[in-house]
Design a protein around this motif. Structure first.
Motif, mmCIF file in Angstrom:
data_model
loop_
_atom_site.group_PDB
_atom_site.id
_atom_site.type_symbol
_atom_site.label_atom_id
_atom_site.label_comp_id
_atom_site.label_asym_id
_atom_site.label_seq_id
_atom_site.Cartn_x
_atom_site.Cartn_y
_atom_site.Cartn_z
ATOM 1 N N ARG A 93 0.839 -1.202 0.000
ATOM 2 C CA ARG A 93 0.000 0.000 0.000
ATOM 3 C C ARG A 93 0.873 1.251 0.000
ATOM 4 N NH1 ARG A 93 -4.603 1.418 4.588
ATOM 5 N NH2 ARG A 93 -4.822 3.616 4.095
ATOM 6 N N ARG A 94 1.949 1.240 0.771
ATOM 7 C CA ARG A 94 2.861 2.384 0.786
ATOM 8 C C ARG A 94 3.578 2.535 -0.551
ATOM 9 N NH1 ARG A 94 5.604 1.004 6.668
ATOM 10 N NH2 ARG A 94 3.807 1.612 7.968
ATOM 11 N N LEU A 95 3.969 1.402 -1.140
ATOM 12 C CA LEU A 95 4.662 1.457 -2.423
ATOM 13 C C LEU A 95 3.748 1.982 -3.527
ATOM 14 C CD1 LEU A 95 6.674 -1.892 -2.301
ATOM 15 C CD2 LEU A 95 7.657 0.394 -2.504
ATOM 16 N N ARG A 96 2.476 1.629 -3.468
ATOM 17 C CA ARG A 96 1.553 2.070 -4.514
ATOM 18 C C ARG A 96 1.269 3.554 -4.434
ATOM 19 N NH1 ARG A 96 -2.578 -3.133 -4.629
ATOM 20 N NH2 ARG A 96 -1.373 -4.348 -6.144
ATOM 21 N N ARG A 97 1.537 4.145 -3.308
ATOM 22 C CA ARG A 97 1.472 5.604 -3.263
ATOM 23 C C ARG A 97 2.628 6.196 -4.074
ATOM 24 N NH1 ARG A 97 3.140 9.645 1.696
ATOM 25 N NH2 ARG A 97 3.389 11.433 0.309
ATOM 26 N N ARG A 98 3.769 5.533 -4.067
ATOM 27 C CA ARG A 98 4.957 6.048 -4.757
ATOM 28 C C ARG A 98 4.974 5.678 -6.238
ATOM 29 N NH1 ARG A 98 9.909 4.079 -1.202
ATOM 30 N NH2 ARG A 98 11.014 5.607 -2.517
ATOM 31 N N ILE A 99 4.187 4.670 -6.607
ATOM 32 C CA ILE A 99 4.083 4.241 -8.011
ATOM 33 C C ILE A 99 2.613 4.289 -8.407
ATOM 34 C CG2 ILE A 99 4.642 2.477 -9.710
ATOM 35 C CD1 ILE A 99 6.497 1.205 -7.672
ATOM 36 N N GLN A 100 2.285 5.056 -9.423
ATOM 37 C CA GLN A 100 0.912 5.168 -9.894
ATOM 38 C C GLN A 100 0.834 4.790 -11.372
ATOM 39 O OE1 GLN A 100 -2.287 6.358 -8.252
ATOM 40 N NE2 GLN A 100 -0.994 5.281 -6.782
ATOM 41 N N ILE A 101 -0.389 4.552 -11.829
ATOM 42 C CA ILE A 101 -0.589 4.148 -13.216
ATOM 43 C C ILE A 101 -1.659 5.023 -13.863
ATOM 44 C CG2 ILE A 101 -2.274 2.367 -12.565
ATOM 45 C CD1 ILE A 101 -1.106 0.671 -14.908
ATOM 46 N N VAL A 102 -1.426 5.371 -15.114
ATOM 47 C CA VAL A 102 -2.425 6.041 -15.954
ATOM 48 C C VAL A 102 -2.800 5.046 -17.036
ATOM 49 C CG1 VAL A 102 -2.888 7.943 -17.538
ATOM 50 C CG2 VAL A 102 -1.507 8.339 -15.486
ATOM 51 N N PHE A 103 -4.090 4.706 -17.106
ATOM 52 C CA PHE A 103 -4.538 3.644 -17.991
ATOM 53 C C PHE A 103 -4.801 4.157 -19.402
ATOM 54 C CE2 PHE A 103 -5.690 2.175 -13.735
ATOM 55 C CZ PHE A 103 -5.164 0.888 -13.750
ATOM 56 N N GLN A 104 -4.903 3.198 -20.327
ATOM 57 C CA GLN A 104 -5.094 3.530 -21.735
ATOM 58 C C GLN A 104 -6.459 4.144 -22.010
ATOM 59 O OE1 GLN A 104 -4.749 0.130 -24.308
ATOM 60 N NE2 GLN A 104 -5.277 1.262 -26.148
ATOM 61 N N ASP A 105 -7.502 3.538 -21.464
ATOM 62 C CA ASP A 105 -8.866 3.936 -21.820
ATOM 63 C C ASP A 105 -9.410 4.941 -20.809
ATOM 64 O OD1 ASP A 105 -11.435 4.188 -22.650
ATOM 65 O OD2 ASP A 105 -11.995 2.080 -22.416
ATOM 66 N N PRO A 106 -9.526 6.210 -21.170
ATOM 67 C CA PRO A 106 -10.035 7.207 -20.220
ATOM 68 C C PRO A 106 -11.522 7.061 -19.946
ATOM 69 C CG PRO A 106 -9.747 8.206 -22.372
ATOM 70 C CD PRO A 106 -9.198 6.809 -22.477
ATOM 71 N N GLY A 169 -7.644 11.416 -15.083
ATOM 72 C CA GLY A 169 -6.861 10.252 -14.673
ATOM 73 C C GLY A 169 -5.459 10.614 -14.248
ATOM 74 N N ILE A 170 -4.856 11.571 -14.938
ATOM 75 C CA ILE A 170 -3.515 12.034 -14.571
ATOM 76 C C ILE A 170 -3.552 12.747 -13.227
ATOM 77 C CG2 ILE A 170 -1.661 13.629 -15.217
ATOM 78 C CD1 ILE A 170 -2.419 12.997 -18.171
ATOM 79 N N ALA A 171 -4.580 13.583 -13.007
ATOM 80 C CA ALA A 171 -4.724 14.273 -11.720
ATOM 81 C C ALA A 171 -4.892 13.272 -10.587
ATOM 82 C CB ALA A 171 -5.910 15.230 -11.765
ATOM 83 N N ARG A 172 -5.659 12.213 -10.819
ATOM 84 C CA ARG A 172 -5.831 11.179 -9.803
ATOM 85 C C ARG A 172 -4.496 10.513 -9.475
ATOM 86 N NH1 ARG A 172 -9.597 6.220 -11.356
ATOM 87 N NH2 ARG A 172 -7.960 6.074 -12.948
ATOM 88 N N ALA A 173 -3.696 10.232 -10.497
ATOM 89 C CA ALA A 173 -2.383 9.628 -10.260
ATOM 90 C C ALA A 173 -1.475 10.574 -9.473
ATOM 91 C CB ALA A 173 -1.735 9.249 -11.592
ATOM 92 N N LEU A 174 -1.547 11.870 -9.776
ATOM 93 C CA LEU A 174 -0.689 12.850 -9.100
ATOM 94 C C LEU A 174 -1.128 13.117 -7.663
ATOM 95 C CD1 LEU A 174 -0.320 15.539 -11.920
ATOM 96 C CD2 LEU A 174 1.383 13.841 -11.221
ATOM 97 N N SER A 175 -2.357 12.760 -7.317
ATOM 98 C CA SER A 175 -2.916 13.146 -6.021
ATOM 99 C C SER A 175 -2.144 12.575 -4.837
ATOM 100 C CB SER A 175 -4.383 12.715 -5.943
ATOM 101 O OG SER A 175 -4.494 11.304 -5.939
ATOM 102 N N VAL A 176 -1.450 11.459 -5.036
ATOM 103 C CA VAL A 176 -0.701 10.848 -3.924
ATOM 104 C C VAL A 176 0.797 11.148 -4.015
ATOM 105 C CG1 VAL A 176 -2.375 9.037 -3.456
ATOM 106 C CG2 VAL A 176 -0.622 8.663 -5.201
#
Length: 355
Positions: A93-106, A169-176
């Motif tokens: 859970r801590r690592l997933r805060r440091r690594i995020q994903i932006v998916f292909q299909d918005p 989706g990018i904003a969501r990834a940047l949120s953490v």
């Protein structure tokens, strides 16, 4: 694997993943698909690393394996020295805060039942990066950073265009506040003009925030604009790796030459040489023995049909998996390339929709 450069932020070693797939009707047969077959690469701090190949080559499976959204069969993924595969649920859970994903299909990557504001706020609340009193201001700041107005937080995903949804989706990834973003074909579902805008946004975010990227794409021109280094995949294996300028100037592997020759260029007067490829595209469920590319390769030799070439060092920062290049090779020239079409000349620009 670092080639004497900075220590990697992400290190992938010998990653493998297979899937069991049922085919046929009315009587189905179960087959094994080797989606990822011994993939290794590094990503350095602040670097955009490209992973390129045709659909079905395993690049998206690699991206999802980095976050354990897909559990690999074997291999090691280390982030800042931490073994992601051995991480406990709390550590993951801590690592997933440091690594995020932006998916292909918005269109399918956002929850249609949540407002945009709640979509972006939820990760911050879960990870303790904001409270109910401050989260709205942070959501507004993130929306502005990705080029959307503050009032967008009150609307639902279906009220936005594809490009706007990808910004969400990018904003969501940047949120953490991640350090690494896995961008899985982030512009392939968008119009060409919108692709350029999203690429410019990602470049600005990378520079401003010091982000690292694993940028997955089938389009060499897109990767050429955004990335510094590139790995080319074919049927689950990396066949070539190196810095973007060198790969575009002198592609070593015949498959890389094929991809480059089919990548559009903006100059209608530019002379383009198309690589000559024969044979059928192999199935990942039943890949050819030896080098997977040999049925389509004009330079295939007998050894290519029986022995898989290892990914070897070939000059500074370059790697290639091809029997044309001997293990002890130190220069960019192949051991024997008489039957291999020369790489196409690379014009100074990349493509007509270059941002």
């Amino acid at each position: 694997m670092t080639d004497g450069m900075a220590m990697p932020l992400l290190s992938v070693e010998n990653l493998r993943k297979t899937f069991r797939v049922k085919k046929g009707f009315p009587k189905s047969v179960t087959t094994t698909v080797r989606a990822v077959d011994g993939v290794s690469f590094d990503v350095r701090p602040g670097e955009a690393f490209g992973l390129v190949g045709e659909s079905g080559c395993g690049k998206s499976t690699v991206g999802r394996s980095l976050l354990r959204l897909v559990e690999p069969d074997s291999g090691t993924v280390r982030f800042s020295g931490l073994d992601i595969g051995a991480a406990t649920d709390r550590e993951l859970r801590r690592l997933r805060r440091r690594i995020q994903i932006v998916f292909q299909d918005p269109y399918s990557s956002l929850n249609p039942r949540l407002t945009v504001g709640n979509t972006i706020a939820e990760p911050m609340l879960v990870h303790g990066l904001a409270d109910r009193g401050s989260v709205t201001d942070k959501v507004v700041d993130l929306l502005r950073e990705v080029g959307l107005p503050p009032e967008a937080r009150l609307r639902y995903p279906h009220e936005f265009s594809g490009g706007q949804r990808q910004r969400i989706g990018i904003a969501r990834a940047l949120s953490v506040e991640p350090e690494l973003i896995v961008a899985d074909e982030p512009v392939s579902a968008l119009d060409v003009s919108i692709q350029a805008q999203i690429l410019i946004l990602l470049q600005e975010l990378k520079d401003r925030r010091g982000l690292s990227f694993v940028f997955i794409s089938h389009d060499l021109a897109v990767v050429r604009y955004f990335c510094q280094r590139l790995a080319v995949m074919y049927l689950g294996r990396i066949v070539e790796e190196g810095p973007i300028p060198e790969i575009f100037e002198t592609p070593l592997h015949p498959y890389t030459q094929l991809l480059k020759s089919t990548s559009p260029v903006p100059d209608p007067g530019a002379k383009v040489t198309f690589a000559r490829m024969e044979g059928e595209i192999a199935s990942a469920a039943n890949p050819p023995k030896g080098c997977h590319f040999h049925p389509r390769c004009p330079a295939a030799m007998d050894v290519c049909r029986t022995t898989a070439p290892p990914l070897i060092q070939h000059g500074p920062g370059r790697k290639v998996a091809c029997h044309l290049y001997p293990t002890e090779a130190a220069s960019p020239e192949p051991a024997s390339s008489a039957s291999l079409s020369p790489p196409a000349p690379v014009p100074s620009a990349t493509r007509s929709d270059h941002p």
